[in-house]
Design a protein around this motif. Structure first.
Motif, short mmCIF file in Angstrom:
data_model
loop_
_atom_site.label_atom_id
_atom_site.label_comp_id
_atom_site.label_asym_id
_atom_site.label_seq_id
_atom_site.Cartn_x
_atom_site.Cartn_y
_atom_site.Cartn_z
N VAL A 240 38.16 53.99 -64.21
CA VAL A 240 37.69 52.96 -63.28
C VAL A 240 36.35 53.40 -62.71
O VAL A 240 36.23 54.49 -62.15
CB VAL A 240 38.70 52.71 -62.14
N PHE A 241 35.35 52.55 -62.87
CA PHE A 241 33.99 52.79 -62.36
C PHE A 241 33.77 51.89 -61.15
O PHE A 241 34.01 50.69 -61.20
CB PHE A 241 32.97 52.49 -63.45
N TYR A 242 33.27 52.48 -60.06
CA TYR A 242 33.04 51.72 -58.83
C TYR A 242 31.66 52.06 -58.28
O TYR A 242 31.32 53.23 -58.12
CB TYR A 242 34.11 52.05 -57.79
N ASP A 243 30.87 51.02 -58.03
CA ASP A 243 29.50 51.21 -57.54
C ASP A 243 29.32 50.83 -56.08
O ASP A 243 28.21 50.74 -55.58
CB ASP A 243 28.51 50.42 -58.40
N GLY A 244 30.44 50.62 -55.40
CA GLY A 244 30.37 50.21 -54.01
C GLY A 244 30.41 48.70 -53.82
O GLY A 244 30.62 48.21 -52.70
N GLN A 245 30.21 47.97 -54.91
CA GLN A 245 30.25 46.51 -54.86
C GLN A 245 31.37 45.94 -55.72
O GLN A 245 32.07 45.02 -55.30
CB GLN A 245 28.90 45.96 -55.35
N SER A 246 31.52 46.48 -56.91
CA SER A 246 32.52 45.93 -57.83
C SER A 246 33.12 47.04 -58.68
O SER A 246 32.55 48.13 -58.82
CB SER A 246 31.87 44.87 -58.74
N PHE A 247 34.28 46.73 -59.24
CA PHE A 247 34.99 47.66 -60.11
C PHE A 247 34.79 47.26 -61.56
O PHE A 247 34.68 46.07 -61.88
CB PHE A 247 36.49 47.64 -59.80
N GLU A 248 34.78 48.26 -62.43
CA GLU A 248 34.75 48.01 -63.86
C GLU A 248 35.76 48.95 -64.51
O GLU A 248 35.74 50.16 -64.29
CB GLU A 248 33.36 48.26 -64.44
N VAL A 249 36.66 48.37 -65.29
CA VAL A 249 37.63 49.17 -66.02
C VAL A 249 37.04 49.49 -67.38
O VAL A 249 36.71 48.60 -68.17
CB VAL A 249 38.97 48.43 -66.18
N LEU A 250 36.88 50.78 -67.65
CA LEU A 250 36.28 51.24 -68.90
C LEU A 250 37.39 51.66 -69.84
O LEU A 250 38.19 52.54 -69.52
CB LEU A 250 35.35 52.43 -68.63
N GLU A 251 37.44 51.03 -70.99
CA GLU A 251 38.49 51.31 -71.96
C GLU A 251 37.90 51.99 -73.19
O GLU A 251 36.77 51.70 -73.60
CB GLU A 251 39.20 50.03 -72.39
N SER A 252 38.66 52.89 -73.77
CA SER A 252 38.26 53.52 -75.02
C SER A 252 39.51 53.83 -75.82
O SER A 252 40.63 53.77 -75.30
CB SER A 252 37.47 54.81 -74.77
N GLU A 253 39.32 54.15 -77.08
CA GLU A 253 40.45 54.48 -77.94
C GLU A 253 41.18 55.70 -77.38
O GLU A 253 40.57 56.65 -76.91
CB GLU A 253 39.93 54.79 -79.35
N ARG A 254 42.50 55.64 -77.43
CA ARG A 254 43.33 56.74 -76.94
C ARG A 254 43.92 57.49 -78.12
O ARG A 254 44.35 56.88 -79.10
CB ARG A 254 44.45 56.22 -76.04
N PHE A 255 43.93 58.82 -78.03
CA PHE A 255 44.41 59.65 -79.12
C PHE A 255 45.65 60.43 -78.69
O PHE A 255 45.71 60.93 -77.58
CB PHE A 255 43.32 60.63 -79.57
N GLU A 256 46.61 60.52 -79.60
CA GLU A 256 47.81 61.29 -79.33
C GLU A 256 47.53 62.76 -79.65
O GLU A 256 47.75 63.23 -80.77
CB GLU A 256 48.98 60.77 -80.18
N THR A 257 47.00 63.48 -78.67
CA THR A 257 46.66 64.87 -78.86
C THR A 257 46.75 65.62 -77.54
O THR A 257 46.55 65.03 -76.48
CB THR A 257 45.23 65.03 -79.43
N THR A 258 47.06 66.88 -77.63
CA THR A 258 47.02 67.74 -76.45
C THR A 258 45.75 68.58 -76.43
O THR A 258 45.55 69.38 -75.53
CB THR A 258 48.24 68.67 -76.41
#
Length: 271
Positions: free
Chosen positions: A191-209
């Motif tokens: 979640v990115f927040y600039d003091g005015q609005s929120f942006e949900v940043l999505e990316s590929e998720r990997f099954e790894t430790t």
């Protein structure tokens, strides 16, 4: 050719995947000259299930290192990582103020994998002393929960509220990292927040430790891009892509740990 310079005020990870080692690799990969001020040394015990031991550096020694860089050379951006004691937090903050540094990225490290959490007073010092001086803060779920005083974060809405509360401390921009603990569908979310609005940043998720050093790498990429003159949002976007590729191509270092691959982003651009 203009050489952009960045300083990392952070710990040393002896195994090489996190801390200053990750920061310098990331700076190099993104075309920025990296310099260091060592705050703690972290050693791992191969005879005790890779238990982490943390050895803080004397405050006077840290100050000498910071003066070398700030008074002797100058920087375009700076990031902080593990600071280890309240005295080290306070010194880093004083130097940021003294030299009126811009482009300050705070990775509010409170725990290293395989070790106990740092002392509670460090969280208070980060919240009250350092975060008000930050351009960008990059807490993970655990850190954001502590700094926002919300406790355990379990949803995107929780992440947004935590980001708002951290911003209210004085931090200009906040990225709350969901990491492997929180996902939406098959995506890793921040979640990115600039003091005015929120942006949900999505990316590929990997099954790894194999994600050792991911937080350090992400914040270092933001720092490098800010040093190059990019906006905060642009810097966060590059950092998100950088860490996605680094995790995609992460690897096992031994039976205990697997770091991210700092060269993967560059190689993906070449292919």
């Amino acid at each position: 050719m203009t050489i952009r310079k960045a300083l990392t005020i952070a710990g040393s990870d002896t195994s090489g995947g996190a801390g200053q080692q990750a920061d310098l690799k990331t700076f190099q990969e993104l075309g920025v000259f990296g310099m260091t001020a060592l705050t703690v040394i972290v050693a791992q015990d191969p005879h005790n299930d890779w238990f982490h031991e943390v050895f803080p550096i004397d405050v006077a020694i840290l100050e000498k290192q910071i003066e070398t860089v700030l008074a002797g050379i100058g920087v375009d951006a700076v990031k902080t990582g593990m600071l280890g004691t309240t005295e080290l937090v306070e010194l880093a903050t004083r130097k940021i103020e003294q030299y009126q540094l811009k482009n300050v990225v705070v990775d509010p490290v409170m725990i290293c994998k395989g070790a106990e959490a740092l002392h509670p007073e460090i969280a208070i010092s980060l919240r009250e002393v350092l975060l008000p001086r930050a351009t960008v803060a990059t807490p993970n779920l655990f850190e954001a929960g502590i700094l926002s005083q919300l406790g355990v974060l379990t949803s995107v809405d929780d992440m947004k509220e935590a980001a708002k509360r951290i911003h209210d401390l004085g931090t200009a921009y906040v990225v709350v990292k969901g990491g492997s603990k929180l996902q939406v569908g098959n995506h890793a979310v921040d979640v990115f927040y600039d003091g005015q609005s929120f942006e949900v940043l999505e990316s590929e998720r990997f099954e790894t430790t194999f994600t050792h050093g991911a937080g350090c790498t992400f914040s270092a990429a933001i720092c490098a891009e800010l040093a190059k003159g990019n906006s905060v949002r642009e810097a966060v976007g590059v950092a998100k892509d950088f860490i996605t590729e680094a995790i995609r191509h992460s690897f096992a270092l031994n039976k205990y740990v697997g770091p991210t691959n700092h060269g993967a982003y560059r190689l993906s651009k070449q292919s």
